[in-house]
Design an enzyme around this catalytic site. Structure first.
Site, short mmCIF file in Angstrom:
data_model
loop_
_atom_site.label_atom_id
_atom_site.label_comp_id
_atom_site.label_asym_id
_atom_site.label_seq_id
_atom_site.Cartn_x
_atom_site.Cartn_y
_atom_site.Cartn_z
N GLY A 73 0.60 -1.34 0.17
CA GLY A 73 0.07 0.09 0.08
C GLY A 73 0.81 1.37 0.06
O GLY A 73 2.02 1.29 -0.28
N SER A 74 0.05 2.43 0.20
CA SER A 74 0.69 3.45 0.37
C SER A 74 1.68 4.08 1.24
O SER A 74 1.75 3.51 2.32
CB SER A 74 -0.77 4.64 0.45
OG SER A 74 -0.08 5.91 0.58
N THR A 75 2.61 4.89 0.72
CA THR A 75 3.62 5.53 1.71
C THR A 75 3.00 6.18 2.70
O THR A 75 3.67 6.28 3.80
CB THR A 75 4.37 6.41 0.81
OG1 THR A 75 3.68 7.52 0.41
CG2 THR A 75 5.42 5.71 -0.33
N GLY A 134 1.20 4.99 4.92
CA GLY A 134 1.26 3.96 5.90
C GLY A 134 2.61 4.11 6.92
O GLY A 134 2.26 3.86 8.03
#
Length: 135
Positions: free
Chosen positions: A61-63, A65
């Site tokens: 997932g996304s940075t 996070g």
């Protein structure tokens, strides 16, 4: 049982294990205010990672996070420690900036050896170790 692992974020943690056999994204899969897994597809949906040793294969997932882990730490609902099969930059940087001990690449198959409820110690200093006491 004790086995070696690679140190990603230094420190020591111990506590009850919570084990997911699926990759986790800290942005979206975990409630940053409570530590509860809110991804309905997760094998640990509805359970909390707060204060536990969180064992999972890899992040996804996304940075964002990375910052979610820091937010969780500030809210008091972050995992006490993390054991991953293979870490990647998002979770690694999040653990480092939040001060959460993280090890990966263990010499044992942690998804087979560790079960939710086991007592786990994470030693992440010069050398990395994981100790497991079966429940």
């Amino acid at each position: 049982m004790r086995f070696r692992a690679r140190v990603i974020s230094r420190g020591y943690a111990e506590g009850e294990a919570i084990v997911s056999r699926k990759p986790v994204s800290f942005l979206g899969d975990v409630d940053p205010e409570s530590g509860v897994i809110r991804d309905r597809e997760s094998d640990i949906f509805g359970e909390s990672v707060a204060g536990k040793i969180f064992v999972f294969p890899e992040g996804r997932g996304s940075t964002v996070g990375t910052y979610t882990l820091l937010r969780m730490k500030k809210a008091g609902c972050a995992p006490a420690g993390i054991v991953m099969v293979r870490s990647e930059a998002i979770v690694a940087v999040g653990a480092i900036i939040a001060g959460i001990p993280l090890v990966d690449m263990p010499e044992a198959d942690v998804l087979e050896v560790i079960e939710s409820g086991d007592h786990v110690r994470v030693f992440a200093e010069r050398e990395g170790w994981v100790e497991v006491e079966k429940r």
